[in-house]
Each structure stands twice: as C-alpha cells, then as structure tokens.
Design an enzyme around this catalytic site. Structure first.
Site, PDB file in Angstrom:
ATOM      1  N   THR A  92      -4.678  -8.805  -1.832  1.00 38.75           N
ATOM      2  CA  THR A  92      -3.335  -8.549  -1.134  1.00 38.75           C
ATOM      3  C   THR A  92      -3.987  -8.148   0.376  1.00 38.75           C
ATOM      4  OG1 THR A  92      -1.445  -9.239  -1.954  1.00 38.75           O
ATOM      5  CG2 THR A  92      -1.016  -8.341  -0.208  1.00 38.75           C
ATOM      6  N   GLU A 271      -1.474   2.106  -7.346  1.00 35.08           N
ATOM      7  CA  GLU A 271      -0.511   1.718  -8.848  1.00 35.08           C
ATOM      8  C   GLU A 271       0.414   2.778  -9.414  1.00 35.08           C
ATOM      9  OE1 GLU A 271      -0.966  -1.280 -11.556  1.00 35.08           O
ATOM     10  OE2 GLU A 271      -1.381  -1.214  -9.580  1.00 35.08           O
TER      11      GLU A 271
END
Length: 302
Positions: A92, A271
């Site tokens: 992305t 993350e």
C-alpha cells in the site's frame, strides 16, 4: 545465482506483477522461482525452505509488512545462513522502498532485484522482534493501526493521512521516561520514532538524513517539552509537521522507553507490537540487501 521470489499472496495475483514475472522469464532469460504466502506464518517456513534449497537471494514481494516478516525470518537464522534480500514493492505505502529509490514499476523492480549488488544493512530489534525501517509510538502508531484495510485499498498511502486528520483532535500525548545513548529525560511526546530508514505512515519523512549502514538509529521526538536537544524544522507537508512545528532528533545505537501507563502499542514497519517497556538495539550490517546504486540510504560508513 539462485534467486527466489516470495510473494505476499494478497498481492501476488496482480496482473502487472504476473506480467513482470513472465517478462523476466521470457526476455530477461532468468528462470525466476516463485513462492506464494497465504498466512503470516508462511514467511518463516518459506525462508527455511529457501535455505534448504540453497537459494542465494530472496526477493520480498509485498509492502512494508512483508519486508518486516521476511527480515524477522532471516534474522532468526545464523548470520552465515542468511540469503541476500531484495525487494519488489507492491504494498500500500512501500515506505522503505520509496525512500530507497527502488522502482515502483514491477518489471523494473524485478530486474533491479535480480541484477543488483547487495550491501550490508543494519537491522533494529526490540524484545526479540526485528524491524528494517521504523519503529513508531504515539500518534503515528495509532494512525497506522487504525487505518482500515479497505481504505488503504482505495486511497493507498493517502488513507493514513485521512485517518490522521480524523484522530488528530482526540489524541493524548504519551508520557514516560526515555534513555537515548547517554541522554535521559522524562516527559511527554506526541509521537516517537526510532528510525533505521527515513519515512513511514504513507510518505511522512521522519528522519531525512537516516542511513541504513551507519550503525545508528535516528530517534525522532515530536514534543513541546523543553528538552536540551537541538530542534529541527519538520517537513510542512506532513501532518506531524503542521501540528508540531519542531521535532527533535538524536542519534544512538540503543534506546529505552518506559511509558507511564503500560502496556503501550508500537508499530514495527507497520506491524503492531505491545509491551510494558521497549528497549531498542541495532545490529550493524546484519543483512545483505540489494539497493539501487543511487539510493540515499547507503553511505553511512563511507
């Protein structure tokens, strides 16, 4: 050289990616080996398979999260067993690849990943979790964690900016103690970033002078507290730049942060990771990575 492409299964079926793989095989005369993932746990297994099969270089096909998973799998291996790593940026935001000048076009990126030379790069660690690019806490971590995947599919990196605007007015600064090298302080910060690379959050340049081979983190604090650290004007194009005109940057190879109200969540290359305290250490030259010859991320040891 034996090279294997490990593709994030969510992105691997893109037509431009498949066309690039076919072109490399047909016209670049390279029999590229490809493996696909379905779950995050697949990355570690596929890295072990690559070592077993004598693969010299793995290409990480995905975004920053994919890079993080492959870096973690590689760092769990003994140093002499780690294959070289290259990047096919099809995520992305692709923050690390963008800052490194890796081509966006899948065909060009694959050719560079196959033909390029590898350089030794530093890898960050916090509590036995590794990161290549940026570990962030505070506002940036909230934005990254709470940006809906559906919005990222529609807007790409712009989804982070939109979520940031929505979260801007109800976010409370984080308070805690921090040790950066020999410097210690206690206070509040709107955002904290421990940077090996330069940008995160869909294009926000946090540490514009960071190098991945200098053996040092660039630690960025967005704070209004009166700290004895030189202030640096933030890029006005970023949300953090508009909100807090000045950011403070130090360089060190070790950082410790203890939030007053734990546990806190941080992001490692996007993350999520939660803990009561965070101790960051740097592993100099831990991985061999293929980066463009004109990348601004190298040169820290020259």
């Amino acid at each position: 050289m034996k090279i294997r492409l490990i593709l994030n299964g969510a992105k691997g079926e893109r037509s431009d990616v498949q066309e690039a793989i076919d072109w490399v095989r047909r016209y670049h005369f390279f029999a590229l080996d490809v493996r696909y993932t379905q779950e995050p746990e697949d990355f570690e297994r596929l890295i072990h398979d690559a070592v077993r099969d004598g693969i010299d270089r793995v290409i990480a096909g995905g975004g920053d999260g994919t890079l993080n998973l492959i870096v973690n799998a590689l760092m769990k291996l003994p140093a002499k067993q780690r294959p070289e790593m290259a990047i096919l940026p099809i995520g992305t935001a692709n923050d690390f690849a963008t800052a490194a000048f890796i081509p966006e076009n899948p065909r060009q990126a694959l050719i560079a990943a196959i033909d390029g030379f590898a350089s030794n790069v530093d890898i960050g660690e916090v509590s036995e979790r590794y990161f290549l690019n940026v570990a962030s806490g505070g506002f940036g971590a909230v934005v990254t964690a709470e940006t809906p995947p559906e919005l990222k599919e529609i807007l790409g990196g712009g989804a982070y900016a939109l979520t940031g605007l929505l979260k801007l007015f109800d976010f409370q600064p984080i308070y805690g103690s921090m040790k950066i090298g020999e410097f210690c302080f206690e206070g509040s910060a709107f955002a904290i970033a421990v940077c090996n690379g330069r940008q995160a959050g869909g294009g926000m340049v946090l540490a514009p002078e960071a190098k991945v081979d200098d053996g040092l983190f660039d630690i960025v604090l967005y704070t209004l507290d009166n700290l004895p650290i030189p202030a640096t004007l933030a890029p006005p194009s970023s949300i953090l730049g508009w909100l807090l005109p000045f950011k403070k940057i130090l360089r060190a190879s070790e950082v410790e942060f203890i939030p007053e109200e734990g546990p806190r969540q941080i992001n490692l290359d996007g993350e999520p990771y939660s803990a009561d305290s965070f101790r960051f250490t740097l592993h100099p030259g831990a991985l061999s990575m293929v980066l463009p010859p004109d990348t601004p991320l190298l040169g820290g040891n020259r």
